[in-house]
Design a protein around this motif. Structure first.
Motif, mmCIF file in Angstrom:
data_model
loop_
_atom_site.group_PDB
_atom_site.id
_atom_site.type_symbol
_atom_site.label_atom_id
_atom_site.label_comp_id
_atom_site.label_asym_id
_atom_site.label_seq_id
_atom_site.Cartn_x
_atom_site.Cartn_y
_atom_site.Cartn_z
ATOM 1 N N PHE A 170 12.381 -15.518 8.409
ATOM 2 C CA PHE A 170 11.496 -15.715 7.511
ATOM 3 C C PHE A 170 11.025 -14.251 6.997
ATOM 4 N N PHE A 171 10.672 -13.524 8.073
ATOM 5 C CA PHE A 171 9.986 -12.021 7.704
ATOM 6 C C PHE A 171 10.960 -11.055 6.760
ATOM 7 N N SER A 172 12.258 -11.273 7.141
ATOM 8 C CA SER A 172 13.086 -10.734 6.067
ATOM 9 C C SER A 172 13.229 -11.156 4.618
ATOM 10 N N TRP A 173 12.994 -12.450 4.756
ATOM 11 C CA TRP A 173 13.128 -12.973 3.218
ATOM 12 C C TRP A 173 11.770 -12.624 2.595
ATOM 13 N N LEU A 174 10.766 -12.766 3.263
ATOM 14 C CA LEU A 174 9.542 -12.367 2.719
ATOM 15 C C LEU A 174 9.050 -10.961 2.311
ATOM 16 N N TYR A 175 9.816 -10.291 3.423
ATOM 17 C CA TYR A 175 9.594 -8.758 3.081
ATOM 18 C C TYR A 175 10.547 -8.295 1.874
ATOM 19 N N ALA A 176 11.506 -9.073 1.554
ATOM 20 C CA ALA A 176 12.454 -8.674 0.370
ATOM 21 C C ALA A 176 11.644 -9.033 -0.728
ATOM 22 N N ILE A 177 11.031 -10.326 -0.860
ATOM 23 C CA ILE A 177 10.155 -10.761 -2.234
ATOM 24 C C ILE A 177 9.309 -9.830 -2.330
ATOM 25 N N GLY A 178 8.412 -9.315 -1.105
ATOM 26 C CA GLY A 178 7.444 -8.000 -1.328
ATOM 27 C C GLY A 178 8.196 -6.889 -1.798
ATOM 28 N N LEU A 179 9.260 -6.421 -1.634
ATOM 29 C CA LEU A 179 9.534 -5.240 -1.884
ATOM 30 C C LEU A 179 10.185 -5.286 -3.339
ATOM 31 N N ASN A 180 10.726 -6.397 -3.764
ATOM 32 C CA ASN A 180 10.952 -6.747 -5.148
ATOM 33 C C ASN A 180 9.821 -6.769 -6.210
ATOM 34 N N ARG A 181 8.795 -7.361 -5.553
ATOM 35 C CA ARG A 181 7.640 -7.211 -6.395
ATOM 36 C C ARG A 181 6.885 -5.987 -6.380
ATOM 37 N N ALA A 182 7.050 -5.048 -5.401
ATOM 38 C CA ALA A 182 6.573 -3.764 -5.450
ATOM 39 C C ALA A 182 7.401 -2.735 -6.507
ATOM 40 N N ARG A 183 8.705 -3.198 -6.401
ATOM 41 C CA ARG A 183 9.487 -2.697 -7.235
ATOM 42 C C ARG A 183 9.190 -2.694 -8.740
ATOM 43 N N ASP A 184 9.131 -4.078 -8.949
ATOM 44 C CA ASP A 184 8.761 -4.588 -10.275
ATOM 45 C C ASP A 184 7.422 -3.863 -10.972
ATOM 46 N N TRP A 185 6.454 -3.845 -9.862
ATOM 47 C CA TRP A 185 5.301 -3.237 -10.393
ATOM 48 C C TRP A 185 5.593 -1.801 -10.861
ATOM 49 N N LEU A 186 6.009 -1.143 -9.943
ATOM 50 C CA LEU A 186 6.400 0.399 -10.216
ATOM 51 C C LEU A 186 7.130 0.772 -11.591
ATOM 52 N N ARG A 187 7.842 -0.090 -11.671
ATOM 53 C CA ARG A 187 8.722 0.032 -12.897
ATOM 54 C C ARG A 187 7.659 -0.232 -14.251
ATOM 55 N N ALA A 188 6.921 -1.120 -13.997
ATOM 56 C CA ALA A 188 6.042 -1.568 -15.116
ATOM 57 C C ALA A 188 4.713 -0.844 -15.306
ATOM 58 N N SER A 189 4.547 -0.079 -14.228
ATOM 59 C CA SER A 189 3.312 0.894 -14.442
ATOM 60 C C SER A 189 3.842 2.443 -14.316
ATOM 61 N N ARG A 190 5.008 2.920 -14.397
ATOM 62 C CA ARG A 190 5.562 4.171 -14.179
ATOM 63 C C ARG A 190 4.381 5.015 -15.028
ATOM 64 N N GLY A 191 4.008 6.177 -14.264
ATOM 65 C CA GLY A 191 3.189 6.951 -14.928
ATOM 66 C C GLY A 191 1.777 6.706 -15.104
ATOM 67 N N HIS A 192 1.583 5.525 -14.585
ATOM 68 C CA HIS A 192 0.021 4.864 -14.167
ATOM 69 C C HIS A 192 -0.446 4.856 -13.039
ATOM 70 N N LEU B 85 0.927 -1.127 0.060
ATOM 71 C CA LEU B 85 0.021 0.008 0.085
ATOM 72 C C LEU B 85 1.087 1.210 0.048
ATOM 73 N N ARG B 86 1.856 1.270 0.696
ATOM 74 C CA ARG B 86 2.768 2.409 0.748
ATOM 75 C C ARG B 86 3.523 2.615 -0.655
ATOM 76 N N ALA B 87 3.647 1.368 -1.316
ATOM 77 C CA ALA B 87 4.437 1.528 -2.558
ATOM 78 C C ALA B 87 3.566 2.008 -3.522
ATOM 79 N N VAL B 88 2.494 1.450 -3.754
ATOM 80 C CA VAL B 88 1.477 1.692 -4.950
ATOM 81 C C VAL B 88 0.368 2.499 -4.918
ATOM 82 N N LYS B 89 0.130 2.749 -3.496
ATOM 83 C CA LYS B 89 -1.154 3.559 -3.244
ATOM 84 C C LYS B 89 -2.424 3.269 -3.645
ATOM 85 N N SER B 90 -2.597 2.067 -3.781
ATOM 86 C CA SER B 90 -3.917 1.692 -4.088
ATOM 87 C C SER B 90 -4.285 0.217 -3.352
#
Length: 183
Positions: free
Chosen positions: A68-90, A35-40
């Motif tokens: 586990f939390f660190s590992w999971l959070y890193a997966i989530g952070l990478n997923r958020a970054r991927d989404w932000l790159r893919a939807s830049r401007g949208h 939510l912090r990353a994508v605001k939706s």
């Protein structure tokens, strides 16, 4: 069976309900990260679900004894970054809401509680305005109360870089709040 590593062992042995316990345990911080990353809210829910699916699919790669939390959070952070790159401007503009935050009254007046809530919202807006890398460093260090070494591990950066992100994020947050006249 409440230790994360026990739940992972059970999951790898075929007990999918054990993974469900991990999802229940960490769904809120992963959703909040998204939510912090994508605001939706809807996109955040989808990305959080995707994060758990990716974690489940790659669970055999998890190093036993690691957090586990660190590992999971890193997966989530990478997923958020991927989404932000893919939807830049949208990007959707649905601000994170602090409406669910309850200001506990301990004898203070209703006006004090309202002032505290407004201050909390100002800080929240200032935090939201930070670049994602500083924002996440501050959230991991202060909200999740992780040691800087673990913050560095999750963000995939050195310890000194993690310290720098926290320091710069705090400085930027202070400047923003001073400009608003609320520091």
């Amino acid at each position: 069976m409440d230790d994360d590593n026990d739940l992972i062992r059970e999951t790898l042995a075929g007990n999918t309900a054990a993974f469900g316990l991990l999802v229940t345990r960490y769904q809120r911080p992963v959703y909040n990260l998204m939510l912090r990353a994508v605001k939706s809210a809807d996109t955040a829910a989808d990305l959080a679900q995707d994060t758990f699916i990716r974690a489940y699919e790659n669970l055999e790669r998890f190093r036993p004894g690691a957090r586990f939390f660190s590992w999971l959070y890193a997966i989530g952070l990478n997923r958020a970054r991927d989404w932000l790159r893919a939807s830049r401007g949208h990007l959707e503009a649905e601000p994170e809401t602090l409406d669910s935050v309850t200001v506990c009254g301990d004898g203070g007046t209703q006006q004090d509680e309202l002032a505290a809530l407004l201050d909390l919202r100002r800080v929240g807006r200032a935090l939201e305005a930070l670049p994602l890398e500083q924002h996440e460093a501050l959230v991991l260090y202060y909200r999740e109360e992780l040691p800087l070494k673990e913050v560095a591990q999750i963000l995939g950066i050195s310890l000194s870089a993690a310290k720098m992100r926290v320091s710069r994020g705090l400085e930027r947050l202070r400047r923003t709040l001073e400009v608003d006249g609320h520091a």
